[in-house]
Design an enzyme around this catalytic site. Sequence first.
Site, mmCIF file in Angstrom:
data_model
loop_
_atom_site.group_PDB
_atom_site.id
_atom_site.type_symbol
_atom_site.label_atom_id
_atom_site.label_comp_id
_atom_site.label_asym_id
_atom_site.label_seq_id
_atom_site.Cartn_x
_atom_site.Cartn_y
_atom_site.Cartn_z
ATOM 1 N N TYR A 14 0.707 -1.054 -0.061
ATOM 2 C CA TYR A 14 0.064 -0.050 0.017
ATOM 3 C C TYR A 14 0.862 1.317 0.027
ATOM 4 O O TYR A 14 2.131 1.346 0.194
ATOM 5 C CB TYR A 14 -0.940 0.294 1.182
ATOM 6 C CG TYR A 14 -0.277 0.050 2.443
ATOM 7 C CD1 TYR A 14 0.254 1.012 3.073
ATOM 8 C CD2 TYR A 14 -0.035 -1.434 3.220
ATOM 9 C CE1 TYR A 14 0.665 1.086 4.581
ATOM 10 C CE2 TYR A 14 0.531 -1.377 4.492
ATOM 11 C CZ TYR A 14 1.011 -0.153 5.254
ATOM 12 O OH TYR A 14 1.587 -0.258 6.401
ATOM 13 N N ASP A 57 -3.265 2.454 9.923
ATOM 14 C CA ASP A 57 -2.362 1.849 10.728
ATOM 15 C C ASP A 57 -1.247 1.761 9.578
ATOM 16 O O ASP A 57 -0.926 0.580 9.116
ATOM 17 C CB ASP A 57 -2.809 0.593 11.131
ATOM 18 C CG ASP A 57 -1.563 -0.153 11.792
ATOM 19 O OD1 ASP A 57 -0.683 0.426 12.370
ATOM 20 O OD2 ASP A 57 -2.022 -1.486 11.879
ATOM 21 N N ILE A 58 -0.582 3.064 9.328
ATOM 22 C CA ILE A 58 0.478 2.957 8.283
ATOM 23 C C ILE A 58 1.712 2.649 8.988
ATOM 24 O O ILE A 58 2.404 3.319 9.573
ATOM 25 C CB ILE A 58 0.626 4.444 7.613
ATOM 26 C CG1 ILE A 58 -1.058 4.920 7.078
ATOM 27 C CG2 ILE A 58 1.366 4.335 6.344
ATOM 28 C CD1 ILE A 58 -1.652 3.811 6.408
ATOM 29 N N GLU A 59 2.386 1.634 8.519
ATOM 30 C CA GLU A 59 3.655 1.151 9.235
ATOM 31 C C GLU A 59 4.779 0.642 8.084
ATOM 32 O O GLU A 59 5.870 0.292 8.352
ATOM 33 C CB GLU A 59 3.359 -0.293 10.006
ATOM 34 C CG GLU A 59 2.272 -0.082 10.998
ATOM 35 C CD GLU A 59 2.319 -1.216 12.120
ATOM 36 O OE1 GLU A 59 3.466 -1.908 12.140
ATOM 37 O OE2 GLU A 59 1.312 -1.554 12.424
ATOM 38 N N LEU A 60 4.651 0.981 6.985
ATOM 39 C CA LEU A 60 5.780 0.811 5.860
ATOM 40 C C LEU A 60 5.443 1.855 4.656
ATOM 41 O O LEU A 60 4.445 2.306 4.435
ATOM 42 C CB LEU A 60 5.700 -0.704 5.395
ATOM 43 C CG LEU A 60 4.265 -1.194 4.826
ATOM 44 C CD1 LEU A 60 4.133 -0.847 3.314
ATOM 45 C CD2 LEU A 60 4.226 -2.590 5.210
#
Length: 297
Positions: A110, A150-153
């Site tokens: 994403y 929940d953005i983690e990358l």
Amino acid sequence: MKSRSLTPFLFAGSLVVAFLATCQAGSIAVYWGQNDGEASLAETCASGNYEFVILAFLPKFGKGQTPELNLASHCDPSSGGCRSQSKDIQSCQRSGVKVLLSIGGGDGSYGLSSPGDASQVAMYLWNNYLGGTSSSRPLGDAVLDGIDFDIELGSAKFWNNLATDLKKLGKNGGTTVLLSAAPQCPFPDEWDGGAINTGLFDFVWVQFYNNEECQFSAGRSAFLNAWKKWESVPAGKIFLGLPASKDAAGTGFVPARELTSRVLPLIKGSPKYGGVMLWSKFYDDRTGYSDAIKSQV
């Protein structure tokens, strides 16, 4: 009726009661959807333990990709199988539980390539999960209450544009789109920080786990320093994000008794305190963590 002024003792007592009531007005949010063997969505909401249930995840979207929902073995979106969740979602909402869709996650494909891409993703979310219309709504006719970031990358760019576009779509559609975010506790968050700074987020559930420098095990001073930094963001309520069992995260688990006696008293006096976020329903089912803490949150 004849009025009487309170004696100093009774007045002081009433202030204490009011203070305690204010401090204990927290909520529990829980992530649901990523594990086999966890309670159904309807059962989760019927427990009475949660005010927010976050569906995890939409891990593929943006950059021209066809978005894909992933709710593990709960249902197969590719065959339309997740539309059956619509009834459960509506049941949750009738009982007062807010249901949000979490986009991103720790594993996925994403990202956003431009403000225009953010607008396209916002429109997709609006038409397929929120108040818009589409012939292929993955969760059926249910209208979710909002979107969780929940953005983690990947890149940190354009998440602020997505937040702005989602709020505008809600306003133009005559409804409120709730926005939440799940940043890591090191401040500021590498990915969600820019979006949160728009001032558009209603809830921020900070992950005080898998981050040894700011979780409670790092010590009271380090924990409070991080919490106070998160209090400073222009958002509605701040939640303490925790794993619901030792198995739910690499580090950061806090036993229920320690949470209620040592951790929550440090932060419940904050005007921005919102409650506790748990990862996840699957682990909570096995430990009864929310049962143990709900009266103290």
